[in-house]
Write a protein that holds these residues in place. Sequence first.
Motif, short mmCIF file in Angstrom:
data_model
loop_
_atom_site.label_atom_id
_atom_site.label_comp_id
_atom_site.label_asym_id
_atom_site.label_seq_id
_atom_site.Cartn_x
_atom_site.Cartn_y
_atom_site.Cartn_z
N LEU A 121 -2.66 -14.35 22.12
CA LEU A 121 -4.02 -13.92 22.01
C LEU A 121 -4.88 -14.18 23.22
CD1 LEU A 121 -4.81 -14.53 18.27
CD2 LEU A 121 -4.41 -12.41 19.28
N TYR A 122 -4.85 -15.29 23.89
CA TYR A 122 -5.78 -15.72 24.99
C TYR A 122 -5.22 -14.86 26.21
CZ TYR A 122 -7.39 -18.54 28.80
OH TYR A 122 -8.04 -18.78 30.12
N LEU A 123 -4.05 -14.56 26.46
CA LEU A 123 -3.54 -14.15 27.56
C LEU A 123 -4.01 -12.50 27.58
CD1 LEU A 123 -0.17 -15.56 27.99
CD2 LEU A 123 -2.02 -15.95 29.28
N VAL A 124 -4.03 -11.99 26.32
CA VAL A 124 -4.36 -10.63 26.11
C VAL A 124 -5.84 -10.49 26.11
CG1 VAL A 124 -4.54 -8.60 24.44
CG2 VAL A 124 -2.36 -9.98 24.72
N ALA A 125 -6.49 -11.12 25.55
CA ALA A 125 -8.15 -11.49 25.70
C ALA A 125 -8.48 -11.67 27.12
CB ALA A 125 -8.64 -12.45 24.74
N SER A 126 -7.79 -12.32 27.99
CA SER A 126 -8.12 -12.65 29.15
C SER A 126 -7.86 -11.44 29.88
CB SER A 126 -7.56 -13.81 29.86
OG SER A 126 -7.74 -14.08 30.99
N GLY A 127 -6.56 -10.88 29.88
CA GLY A 127 -6.37 -9.48 30.74
C GLY A 127 -7.51 -8.44 30.37
N LEU A 128 -7.76 -8.46 29.24
CA LEU A 128 -8.69 -7.30 28.91
C LEU A 128 -10.44 -7.59 29.13
CD1 LEU A 128 -7.07 -6.10 25.39
CD2 LEU A 128 -6.99 -5.28 27.96
N GLY A 129 -10.72 -8.82 29.51
CA GLY A 129 -11.95 -9.22 29.75
C GLY A 129 -12.93 -9.45 28.53
N LEU A 130 -12.06 -9.89 27.35
CA LEU A 130 -12.77 -9.96 25.99
C LEU A 130 -13.00 -11.57 25.78
CD1 LEU A 130 -10.84 -7.22 24.23
CD2 LEU A 130 -12.94 -7.16 25.16
N LEU A 131 -12.86 -12.60 26.60
CA LEU A 131 -12.94 -13.97 26.11
C LEU A 131 -14.30 -14.12 25.93
CD1 LEU A 131 -10.70 -15.56 28.50
CD2 LEU A 131 -10.31 -15.43 26.18
N ASP A 132 -14.97 -14.97 25.32
CA ASP A 132 -15.97 -15.35 25.09
C ASP A 132 -16.74 -14.38 24.71
OD1 ASP A 132 -17.94 -17.58 24.85
OD2 ASP A 132 -18.65 -17.42 26.72
N GLN A 133 -16.37 -13.73 23.48
CA GLN A 133 -17.30 -12.53 22.93
C GLN A 133 -17.11 -12.48 21.42
OE1 GLN A 133 -16.70 -8.60 24.64
NE2 GLN A 133 -16.47 -9.52 26.62
N ARG A 134 -18.11 -12.39 20.52
CA ARG A 134 -17.99 -12.30 19.23
C ARG A 134 -17.01 -11.25 18.68
NH1 ARG A 134 -23.77 -13.70 19.42
NH2 ARG A 134 -24.17 -11.83 19.34
N PRO A 135 -17.18 -10.09 19.25
CA PRO A 135 -16.08 -9.01 18.61
C PRO A 135 -14.80 -9.54 18.56
CG PRO A 135 -17.85 -7.97 19.85
CD PRO A 135 -18.19 -9.42 20.19
N THR A 136 -14.39 -10.17 19.95
CA THR A 136 -12.80 -10.79 19.76
C THR A 136 -12.78 -11.54 18.61
OG1 THR A 136 -13.10 -10.44 22.24
CG2 THR A 136 -11.44 -11.91 21.31
N LEU A 137 -13.81 -12.49 18.44
CA LEU A 137 -13.44 -13.46 17.27
C LEU A 137 -13.25 -12.67 15.77
CD1 LEU A 137 -15.58 -16.62 17.97
CD2 LEU A 137 -13.18 -16.28 18.09
N ILE A 138 -14.22 -11.54 15.76
CA ILE A 138 -14.43 -10.96 14.47
C ILE A 138 -13.05 -10.02 14.45
CG2 ILE A 138 -15.39 -8.91 13.36
CD1 ILE A 138 -17.98 -9.72 14.71
N PHE A 139 -12.53 -9.64 15.45
CA PHE A 139 -11.05 -8.69 15.23
C PHE A 139 -9.95 -9.99 14.86
CE2 PHE A 139 -7.11 -7.70 17.37
CZ PHE A 139 -6.93 -6.14 16.59
N VAL A 140 -9.94 -10.87 15.52
CA VAL A 140 -8.95 -11.99 15.39
C VAL A 140 -8.95 -12.42 13.80
CG1 VAL A 140 -7.92 -14.21 16.05
CG2 VAL A 140 -8.54 -12.55 17.85
N TYR A 141 -10.15 -13.09 13.81
CA TYR A 141 -10.22 -13.58 12.28
C TYR A 141 -9.86 -12.58 11.25
CZ TYR A 141 -13.16 -17.11 14.23
OH TYR A 141 -13.62 -18.56 15.00
N SER A 142 -10.24 -11.01 11.35
CA SER A 142 -10.05 -10.15 10.40
C SER A 142 -8.47 -10.04 10.40
CB SER A 142 -10.79 -9.14 10.81
OG SER A 142 -12.04 -9.09 10.67
N ALA A 143 -7.77 -9.84 11.32
CA ALA A 143 -6.40 -9.79 11.46
C ALA A 143 -5.83 -10.88 10.68
CB ALA A 143 -6.02 -9.50 12.62
N PHE A 144 -5.87 -12.14 10.91
CA PHE A 144 -5.54 -13.17 10.34
C PHE A 144 -5.83 -13.55 9.03
CE2 PHE A 144 -4.43 -17.81 10.40
CZ PHE A 144 -3.13 -17.67 10.93
N ASN A 145 -6.96 -12.93 8.27
CA ASN A 145 -7.19 -13.30 6.88
C ASN A 145 -6.93 -12.06 6.20
OD1 ASN A 145 -8.75 -15.80 6.83
ND2 ASN A 145 -9.80 -15.02 8.46
N LEU A 146 -6.64 -10.81 6.70
CA LEU A 146 -6.36 -9.68 6.08
C LEU A 146 -5.15 -9.64 5.08
CD1 LEU A 146 -7.52 -6.71 5.47
CD2 LEU A 146 -5.95 -6.11 7.24
#
Length: 271
Positions: A121-146
């Motif tokens: 997840l870190y590598l994908v987010a880093s490659g897409l420039g999505l680190l340190d952003q709240r939408p990234t956390l929302i997406f990951v939390y949603s996928a993990f709790n769904l």
Amino acid sequence: MQSSRRRRILVTLLWIAVAFVYLFPYTWMVMTAFRLPIDTLSMRFVFTPTLDGFREILVNANFLRYVGNSILTAVPTTLLVVAIAAPAAYALAHLDRRNRTFLGAVLIVRMVPGIAIVVPLYLVASGLGLLDQRPTLIFVYSAFNLPFAIWLLRGFLREVPVELREAAIIDGCSELQVFTKVVLPLVTGGLVATGVFVFIAAWNEFLFALALTQSRAATAPLAITGFRNEYGTQWGAIGAAALMISTPVVIFAVAMQRYLVRGLTMGAVKG
């Protein structure tokens, strides 16, 4: 009479012991929030209260910014998960009850430990420039709790009699109308119970926040680690921060207690 009285006394003492075990960590946390570090290290139960810990987190550490990040992450995650899980659980409960393969796959996804996927997840987010952003956390939390939400809601929705759905369809309702106007009002308690569990999971999550954020989108649980540095451990600040983190969850759970109990007891009594 004496035997019954002794039994009541023993049961009362047992419940007092259980309450002490469960409440002691929270009580200790509250005392830590209002104690000086020397009182905490000396394990003093009698002390002079102080607000130094709250002053540290609110003035010097700007802790409210991290609490705001937690709110702006946990609330959208809860709403998104419940919004997706409800129709999925309805389909699995009433439209296709025999799809055990998909249910098993959903459960397996939930059983995967977070530490096993945090690096990809870190590598994908880093490659897409999505680190340190709240939408990234929302997406990951949603996928993990769904997956958990789908399984939980499916159990609630299976308690709705099939005859109600069939009667609504005979009256001319579409499947969407049956879901929104007939089924959902009957499982309000289950929706709230699921939302409470998802909210608590997202609010307290630490691992993904540690890997995917730095400072701008860091959440409150992650900010607590900043109170332990090369100069020592700021016990008062840690206790105050922990109290501020746990209080919204307690208030939310108490406010939703009626719906939570109703949801957790659905189907417990058969007429």
